[in-house]
Scaffold this active site. Structure first.
Site, short mmCIF file in Angstrom:
data_model
loop_
_atom_site.label_atom_id
_atom_site.label_comp_id
_atom_site.label_asym_id
_atom_site.label_seq_id
_atom_site.Cartn_x
_atom_site.Cartn_y
_atom_site.Cartn_z
CE1 TYR A 53 -4.35 0.03 -0.35
CE2 TYR A 53 -4.26 -1.79 1.19
CZ TYR A 53 -4.94 -1.05 0.26
OH TYR A 53 -6.22 -1.37 -0.07
CD GLU A 55 -3.82 4.23 0.79
OE1 GLU A 55 -2.78 3.60 1.06
OE2 GLU A 55 -4.97 3.84 1.04
CG ASP A 199 -9.21 10.41 -23.52
OD1 ASP A 199 -8.21 9.70 -23.71
OD2 ASP A 199 -10.30 9.96 -23.11
CB THR A 225 -5.43 3.93 -21.50
OG1 THR A 225 -5.46 4.05 -22.91
CG2 THR A 225 -6.81 4.17 -20.93
CE LYS A 228 -7.91 2.32 -25.33
NZ LYS A 228 -8.04 3.00 -24.03
NE ARG A 234 -7.24 -3.76 -19.63
CZ ARG A 234 -7.44 -3.86 -20.95
NH1 ARG A 234 -6.72 -4.68 -21.69
NH2 ARG A 234 -8.35 -3.13 -21.55
N1 DSN Z 1 -12.59 0.48 -24.53
C1 DSN Z 1 -11.70 1.43 -25.13
C2 DSN Z 1 -11.68 1.33 -26.62
O1 DSN Z 1 -11.90 0.25 -27.12
O2 DSN Z 1 -11.46 2.32 -27.29
C3 DSN Z 1 -11.98 2.81 -24.71
O3 DSN Z 1 -12.35 2.86 -23.40
#
Ligand code: DSN
Length: 414
Positions: A53, A55, A199, A225, A228, A234
């Site tokens: 942990y 925080e 974003d 994120t 990707k 993730r």
């Molecule tokens: N689920 C993601 C996507 O496929 O673009 C976005 O949150």
């Protein structure tokens, strides 16, 4: 991965994981938001950092024993700053939607007006869709793409901004295949005194590699994120100008989250290290070359590609003129071992569960080493499966061909 203990302790989960490994190895992954991480990233995720942990932030934690978590998190932050030329980075957000929630929480009060791209035009649920917290808590006004070109009409965005006077403008999308004019967005926001929020969850890796323009030096705040095109674990992160560092950090913790996941932060640091290496630039270039080839092949085969092509790793293809819906195309392609995600098209007459299009992406197949000539084969299989959709034996044959082909391209970590 070599599993030593799991098969002895839990056969059910071990079997499911092994079957998923086989599915990934034998199948063609064209879901635009997916990718394969390196074995090193996987190893960092499975480390004992999971047990801790922490925080707070490096140097300012609420629990003892933080010598190594501080080191790990500081490395992740420093690497992310270098990747995106960011002044301040928070690497703790658990995923994309929580990251976006923290950004709204930092800058807005419930009921504040925000401008975001409509979901069926390529935006994300967390950009103001009425079923999402963003649409429930804030007064989102949605802009659209031009129906004729499929491109964002920046004059129209300006018109809406001048009329609505939003407190924030959101740019950066989940199903938009073109470069984004960050500077124009910023100019419009400045005219109305709005915060700028990008974003970049989808194209982040291509931006980090310098293949697409970077909003970080221009915008107030940027979220992404990390799993990707960035090819990490993730999770997510938020980047902002130093002057907003306190607001963002407070919004993430204690505002939205408790203990950060330090094993995932370690894996983010490893992925960012990989993103900084010259080979990643080559990867990003190839992702775009493959996507451009895929779009051109679809157009040649008579498919309608939204906006007529792509500048990044993805494209949305309208299936209407092929006589099937996006959901039917998704199910059909699953049968031949090709994974895709159904997608709305701009002004889709059909609902999101059964939309008219399919979104395709090249991030994952490029990680496996596929190049332009391989992409031509992929599109031929897709076209063939659609033509042969009533012929089970032809579909079986395509599935075998896809499997045999995919097994020539090993997946890192398997
Ligand atoms: N689920 C993601 C996507 O496929 O673009 C976005 O949150």
């Amino acid at each position: 991965m070599n599993y030593k203990f799991l098969p002895q302790e839990d056969q059910d989960i071990f079997t499911a994981i092994k079957r998923e490994e086989a599915r990934q190895s034998e199948g063609m992954e064209l879901i635009a938001s997916e990718n394969y991480v390196s074995a090193a990233v996987l190893e960092a995720m499975e480390s004992v950092l999971n047990n801790k942990y922490s925080e707070g932030y490096p140097g300012h934690r609420y629990y003892g024993g933080q010598e190594f978590t501080d080191a790990v998190e500081s490395i992740a932050i420093e690497r992310a700053k270098r990747l995106f030329a960011a002044e301040h980075v928070n690497v703790q957000p658990l995923s994309g939607s929580p990251a976006n929630a923290a950004v709204y929480f930092a800058f807005l009060k419930p009921g504040d007006k925000v401008l975001g791209l409509k979901l069926d035009h390529g935006g994300h649920l967390s950009h103001g869709h009425p079923v999402n917290f963003s649409g429930m808590l804030y007064d989102f006004v949605q802009y659209e793409v031009d129906p004729a070109t499929g491109l964002i009409d920046m004059d129209r965005v300006r018109e809406i901004a001048l009329r609505e006077r939003p407190k924030m403008i959101v740019a950066g999308f989940s199903a938009y295949s073109r470069e984004i004019d960050w500077v124009r967005f910023k100019k419009i926001a400045d005219e109305v005194g709005a915060f700028t929020f990008a974003d970049i969850a989808h194209p982040a890796g291509l931006i980090a590699a310098g293949e697409l323009s970077n909003p970080t030096p221009v915008f107030d705040v940027v979220s992404t994120t990390t799993h990707k095109t960035l090819r990490g674990p993730r999770g997510a992160m938020i980047m902002c100008k130093e002057k907003f560092a306190k607001e963002i950090d407070r919004a993430v913790f204690p505002g939205m989250q408790g203990g950060p996941h330090e094993h995932i932060i370690a894996a983010k640091a490893v992925a960012f290290g990989e993103n900084l290496a010259p080979e990643f630039k080559e990867y990003a270039r190839q992702v775009i070359k493959n996507a451009k080839t895929m779009a051109a092949e679809f157009l040649d085969a008579g498919f309608r590609v939204i906006s007529g092509g792509t500048d990044n790793h993805l494209m949305v293809v309208d299936m209407t003129n092929k006589g099937l819906s996006g959901k039917e195309a998704e199910a059909l392609l699953d049968k031949v071992g090709i994974s895709v995600s159904r997608s709305t098209i701009p002004n889709d007459p059909n609902p999101p569960m059964n939309p008219s299009g399919v979104r395709f992406g090249t991030a994952a197949i490029t990680t496996r080493g596929m190049k332009e000539e391989d992409v031509e084969k992929v599109v031929a299989w897709i076209e063939g499966a659609i033509e042969a959709r009533a012929d089970e034996s032809r579909l079986d044959k395509i599935r075998e061909e896809v499997k045999e082909f995919c097994l020539n391209f090993p997946i890192p970590g398997i």
